[in-house]
Motif scaffolding. Sequence first.
Motif, PDB file in Angstrom:
ATOM      1  N   ALA A 165      -2.310  17.232  -2.794  1.00  0.00           N
ATOM      2  CA  ALA A 165      -1.656  15.901  -2.744  1.00  0.00           C
ATOM      3  C   ALA A 165      -2.668  14.785  -2.992  1.00  0.00           C
ATOM      4  O   ALA A 165      -3.737  14.754  -2.382  1.00  0.00           O
ATOM      5  CB  ALA A 165      -0.988  15.717  -1.391  1.00  0.00           C
ATOM      6  N   GLU A 166      -2.312  13.873  -3.903  1.00  0.00           N
ATOM      7  CA  GLU A 166      -3.238  12.777  -4.255  1.00  0.00           C
ATOM      8  C   GLU A 166      -2.654  11.396  -3.967  1.00  0.00           C
ATOM      9  O   GLU A 166      -3.394  10.444  -3.726  1.00  0.00           O
ATOM     10  CB  GLU A 166      -3.593  12.888  -5.749  1.00  0.00           C
ATOM     11  N   ILE A 167      -1.333  11.278  -4.062  1.00  0.00           N
ATOM     12  CA  ILE A 167      -0.665   9.967  -3.935  1.00  0.00           C
ATOM     13  C   ILE A 167       0.490  10.106  -2.933  1.00  0.00           C
ATOM     14  O   ILE A 167       1.273  11.057  -3.038  1.00  0.00           O
ATOM     15  CB  ILE A 167      -0.119   9.524  -5.318  1.00  0.00           C
ATOM     16  N   GLU A 168       0.565   9.160  -1.998  1.00  0.00           N
ATOM     17  CA  GLU A 168       1.658   9.191  -1.014  1.00  0.00           C
ATOM     18  C   GLU A 168       2.538   7.952  -1.187  1.00  0.00           C
ATOM     19  O   GLU A 168       2.043   6.829  -1.222  1.00  0.00           O
ATOM     20  CB  GLU A 168       1.085   9.209   0.408  1.00  0.00           C
ATOM     21  N   SER A 169       3.861   8.218  -1.302  1.00  0.00           N
ATOM     22  CA  SER A 169       4.807   7.100  -1.319  1.00  0.00           C
ATOM     23  C   SER A 169       5.963   7.429  -0.383  1.00  0.00           C
ATOM     24  O   SER A 169       6.006   8.503   0.228  1.00  0.00           O
ATOM     25  CB  SER A 169       5.335   6.840  -2.736  1.00  0.00           C
ATOM     26  N   MET A 170       6.907   6.504  -0.316  1.00  0.00           N
ATOM     27  CA  MET A 170       8.079   6.709   0.544  1.00  0.00           C
ATOM     28  C   MET A 170       9.352   6.905  -0.267  1.00  0.00           C
ATOM     29  O   MET A 170      10.445   6.924   0.301  1.00  0.00           O
ATOM     30  CB  MET A 170       8.236   5.504   1.488  1.00  0.00           C
ATOM     31  N   GLU A 171       9.208   7.033  -1.628  1.00  0.00           N
ATOM     32  CA  GLU A 171      10.409   7.142  -2.474  1.00  0.00           C
ATOM     33  C   GLU A 171      10.321   8.184  -3.582  1.00  0.00           C
ATOM     34  O   GLU A 171      11.359   8.648  -4.085  1.00  0.00           O
ATOM     35  CB  GLU A 171      10.709   5.787  -3.174  1.00  0.00           C
ATOM     36  N   GLY A 172       9.097   8.519  -4.018  1.00  0.00           N
ATOM     37  CA  GLY A 172       8.933   9.275  -5.268  1.00  0.00           C
ATOM     38  C   GLY A 172       9.763  10.548  -5.355  1.00  0.00           C
ATOM     39  O   GLY A 172      10.362  10.844  -6.396  1.00  0.00           O
ATOM     40  N   ALA A 173       9.815  11.337  -4.267  1.00  0.00           N
ATOM     41  CA  ALA A 173      10.517  12.627  -4.347  1.00  0.00           C
ATOM     42  C   ALA A 173      12.022  12.435  -4.521  1.00  0.00           C
ATOM     43  O   ALA A 173      12.674  13.213  -5.231  1.00  0.00           O
ATOM     44  CB  ALA A 173      10.217  13.468  -3.106  1.00  0.00           C
TER      45      ALA A 173
END
Length: 229
Positions: free
Chosen positions: A166-174
């Motif tokens: 995992a490199e990038i964390e968001s709250m919407e991407g998935a």
Amino acid sequence: MNILIVAATPFEIAALRAHLQSAFVQTAEHQFQKGDVKVALLITGVGLPLTGYALGRVLALEEWNLVINAGIAGSLSAKFSPGSVVQVVTERFADLGVEEADGRFTSVHEMGLIEKGQPPFDEQGRMPNQHAQEFDFLPQAHGISVNRVHGSAASIEQLRQQYPDAEIESMEGAAFFYACLMEKVPFLEIRSVSNFVEPRNRDNWKVEEALSVLNKTLIELLQSLFTSY
Ligand SMILES: O=C(O)c1cccc(C(=O)CC[C@H]2O[C@@H](n3cnc4c(=O)[nH]cnc43)[C@H](O)[C@@H]2O)c1
């Protein structure tokens, strides 16, 4: 050509909207036209449930040639410091699962609640964007999406053990990936890094820098699509 640009909050694409207002003809509150190119903006609200609902509805109602998710994000990688912009090429629902009695996390895929490899997931529970190589103009990164942003050393360490890629964390991407893959529309997730995923310290966030590079990238992308179309 119909392009839909999706963001969680209006401030994330405010500069893009200003650009569209000056360079395109505004045909509705969130819609702009230039020649054969229509660009629509969708503000979903923050988080996976709000994104899933808003995007699922819009994708069912209209046909799109390209759907772009744009926003700021946290970075888990030294490769991507605040101010970097990346294309997220895989996503996963990182906190969809159960906490075991000893504190370990077991994902819905490991539990068999979502079968391993069930489309659009791969055997590891990731969702790859098979259109990623068509837009090879940014560094590529693996994304995770969470309901609860990681903010303690212990939970960040647990996350790294669970998902070492995992490199990038968001709250919407998935949710964005899931809706686009299920509806079979070409899509692209662009995230600019506002912060490292580290023990919570809001003073370290570089939101203005991240917004500036994000919107510059979006405007350049639109211009390139416009000339190549
Ligand atoms: O004040 C905070 O600690 C805080 C934590 C997460 C997000 C926010 C926002 O105001 C922005 C919402 C937006 O930002 C994305 N985002 C940005 N950094 C991260 C992160 O480290 N982990 C997950 N998401 C992040 C997210 O996609 C939201 O839509 C404030």
